[in-house]
Design an enzyme around this catalytic site. Structure first.
Site, PDB file in Angstrom:
ATOM      1  N   ALA A 141       2.050 -38.717  -5.889  1.00  0.00           N
ATOM      2  CA  ALA A 141       1.900 -37.639  -4.900  1.00  0.00           C
ATOM      3  C   ALA A 141       1.570 -36.274  -5.528  1.00  0.00           C
ATOM      4  CB  ALA A 141       3.130 -37.540  -4.006  1.00  0.00           C
ATOM      5  N   VAL A 153      -3.743 -38.202 -11.346  1.00  0.00           N
ATOM      6  CA  VAL A 153      -4.441 -38.203 -10.048  1.00  0.00           C
ATOM      7  C   VAL A 153      -4.495 -39.632  -9.494  1.00  0.00           C
ATOM      8  CG1 VAL A 153      -6.647 -37.689  -8.914  1.00  0.00           C
ATOM      9  CG2 VAL A 153      -5.819 -36.224 -10.776  1.00  0.00           C
ATOM     10  N   ASP A 176       3.898 -37.195   2.351  1.00  0.00           N
ATOM     11  CA  ASP A 176       4.740 -36.908   1.183  1.00  0.00           C
ATOM     12  C   ASP A 176       4.938 -35.415   0.940  1.00  0.00           C
ATOM     13  OD1 ASP A 176       4.899 -39.636   0.650  1.00  0.00           O
ATOM     14  OD2 ASP A 176       3.252 -39.598  -0.799  1.00  0.00           O
ATOM     15  N   LYS A 208       6.748 -37.252  -7.175  1.00  0.00           N
ATOM     16  CA  LYS A 208       7.766 -38.068  -6.489  1.00  0.00           C
ATOM     17  C   LYS A 208       7.573 -39.529  -6.857  1.00  0.00           C
ATOM     18  CE  LYS A 208       5.142 -40.508  -3.665  1.00  0.00           C
ATOM     19  NZ  LYS A 208       5.043 -41.943  -3.587  1.00  0.00           N
TER      20      LYS A 208
HETATM   21  P1  ATP Z   1      -0.678 -40.592  -2.493  1.00  0.00           P
HETATM   22  O1  ATP Z   1       0.386 -41.592  -2.871  1.00  0.00           O
HETATM   23  O2  ATP Z   1      -0.231 -39.519  -1.538  1.00  0.00           O
HETATM   24  O3  ATP Z   1      -2.024 -41.197  -2.185  1.00  0.00           O
HETATM   25  P2  ATP Z   1      -1.413 -40.146  -5.163  1.00  0.00           P
HETATM   26  O4  ATP Z   1      -0.470 -39.556  -6.158  1.00  0.00           O
HETATM   27  O5  ATP Z   1      -1.706 -41.599  -5.271  1.00  0.00           O
HETATM   28  O6  ATP Z   1      -0.864 -39.742  -3.768  1.00  0.00           O
HETATM   29  P3  ATP Z   1      -3.128 -37.886  -5.363  1.00  0.00           P
HETATM   30  O7  ATP Z   1      -3.213 -37.534  -6.809  1.00  0.00           O
HETATM   31  O8  ATP Z   1      -2.249 -37.068  -4.507  1.00  0.00           O
HETATM   32  O9  ATP Z   1      -2.777 -39.417  -5.242  1.00  0.00           O
HETATM   33  O10 ATP Z   1      -4.614 -37.847  -4.795  1.00  0.00           O
HETATM   34  C1  ATP Z   1      -5.186 -38.823  -3.946  1.00  0.00           C
HETATM   35  C2  ATP Z   1      -6.633 -38.378  -3.635  1.00  0.00           C
HETATM   36  O11 ATP Z   1      -6.608 -37.152  -2.888  1.00  0.00           O
HETATM   37  C3  ATP Z   1      -7.460 -38.054  -4.879  1.00  0.00           C
HETATM   38  O12 ATP Z   1      -8.152 -39.181  -5.346  1.00  0.00           O
HETATM   39  C4  ATP Z   1      -8.399 -36.957  -4.395  1.00  0.00           C
HETATM   40  O13 ATP Z   1      -9.615 -37.513  -3.946  1.00  0.00           O
HETATM   41  C5  ATP Z   1      -7.717 -36.312  -3.182  1.00  0.00           C
HETATM   42  N1  ATP Z   1      -7.205 -34.925  -3.412  1.00  0.00           N
HETATM   43  C6  ATP Z   1      -7.334 -33.872  -2.584  1.00  0.00           C
HETATM   44  N2  ATP Z   1      -6.714 -32.784  -3.061  1.00  0.00           N
HETATM   45  C7  ATP Z   1      -6.153 -33.139  -4.232  1.00  0.00           C
HETATM   46  C8  ATP Z   1      -5.357 -32.451  -5.184  1.00  0.00           C
HETATM   47  N3  ATP Z   1      -5.031 -31.166  -5.052  1.00  0.00           N
HETATM   48  N4  ATP Z   1      -4.932 -33.134  -6.249  1.00  0.00           N
HETATM   49  C9  ATP Z   1      -5.253 -34.461  -6.394  1.00  0.00           C
HETATM   50  N5  ATP Z   1      -6.023 -35.140  -5.544  1.00  0.00           N
HETATM   51  C10 ATP Z   1      -6.457 -34.502  -4.451  1.00  0.00           C
END
Ligand code: ATP
Length: 307
Positions: free
Chosen positions: A109, A104, A145, A14
């Site tokens: 998200a 990541v 999200d 997203k």
């Molecule tokens: P958000 O904006 O919701 O923080 P994001 O895209 O910035 O999302 P994600 O990749 O969703 O970040 O992950 C944030 C943190 O969540 C990671 O650094 C990790 O420690 C933890 N995490 C837990 N489960 C997962 C997963 N299945 N995939 C990625 N990270 C995960």
């Protein structure tokens, strides 16, 4: 049809076309008015029958899965446990295989996509026929999200972003997605937001101009109405991201918009025209800047394989 042994479900990344942040609430959350859009970067989650919970993550080239937990703190396993609990099931478990196509900690998200995909994969694997409303409620408890990852398309989010309603959208866009090697923590960006300025009390007002532009199908007006209130705090924490706006503008022309994705650090450049988007992508390739080109909007969670 006999019960499946494994089910694979796909969920998209997203972005936020609008991320308006209101004054912080007593419970520490900031009320949001956000417009989500699902873009064509995907996670595939395969759920396979098993006696105990386990998870394994593999990642596409250019994505570092090191920060992803391989234990029960992974949000995909938390989603599975929440679904089982909702149905009063004890002793249900599964092996989850996550194929990551979303960077990541990138503000895209990816974890929320895994949670949404796991919910639907396990619902099908276990033959639960959970209602959409119940899936959305379980998703909202897992993270702000996650409900949108179920829905996909283009939607407005209120509350903490977890209350989602689809929006009429007649504008297709192409997004150049420029990731960063280093992740950025969402809570840290919100803390910086609070430090920099008292929250704008009207920040979570309805984004009427963008909503009208989406419905009209005028992609140029959509691009003109993009807004992200987390840009200033994210760039204050990460001067390299502010500098990259200048670099991207130098390469792609002063007419571009550079939008921060959610709380960052991924940056996004929208195009209404595929040919121009391809030319821009080629320029980034020449300059050695990693990127993806993703269409939007795309669908929410959907089953891609039953075994
Ligand atoms: P958000 O904006 O919701 O923080 P994001 O895209 O910035 O999302 P994600 O990749 O969703 O970040 O992950 C944030 C943190 O969540 C990671 O650094 C990790 O420690 C933890 N995490 C837990 N489960 C997962 C997963 N299945 N995939 C990625 N990270 C995960």
């Amino acid at each position: 049809m006999s019960a499946p042994v494994s089910v694979t479900v796909r969920a998209a990344a997203k972005i936020n076309l609008h991320l308006g942040v209101g004054a912080v609430r007593d419970d520490g959350f900031h009320p949001l008015a956000t417009v989500y859009q699902a873009i064509g970067l995907y996670e595939d989650v395969t759920a396979t029958r098993a006696d105990t919970w386990s998870i394994h993550t593999i990642a596409d080239a250019g994505i570092d899965p090191d920060g992803v937990p391989d234990d029960e703190t992974n949000i995909a396993i938390r989603a599975g446990r929440a679904l089982a609990e909702h149905h009063g099931l004890t002793g249900h478990a599964a092996h989850l295989e996550v194929h990551k196509g979303i960077p990541v900690a990138g503000g895209l998200a990816g974890g929320s996509a895994d949670a949404a995909a796991a919910l639907v994969a396990l619902d099908r694997l276990w033959g639960l026929e959970t209602s959409d409303d119940d899936l959305l409620a379980i998703a909202a408890d897992l993270g702000s999200d996650v409900p949108f990852a179920l829905l996909g398309g283009t939607a407005i989010g209120t509350g903490r972003g977890e209350l989602v309603e689809p929006l009429e959208n007649n504008a297709d866009l192409w997004w150049l997605v420029v990731p960063s090697d280093i992740g950025l923590s969402t809570p840290q960006v919100y803390r910086k937001y609070d430090d920099l300025a008292p929250a704008d009390a009207a920040g979570d007002a309805h984004p009427a101009e963008l909503v009208a532009a989406l419905a009209s199908g005028d992609a140029g007006a959509v691009i003109g109405a993009l807004r992200n209130d987390l840009t200033a705090p994210a760039y204050a924490l990460r001067h390299d991201l502010a500098a990259r706006v200048g670099e991207l503008t130098g390469l792609l022309g002063s007419g571009i918009r550079v939008l921060l994705s959610g709380s960052g650090p991924t940056q996004l450049v929208p195009y209404a025209d595929l040919e121009r988007a391809r030319l821009a992508a080629a320029r980034l390739t020449e300059a050695g800047i990693a990127h993806w080109l993703a269409p939007a909007p795309v669908a929410g969670v959907h089953v891609v394989h039953y075994d």
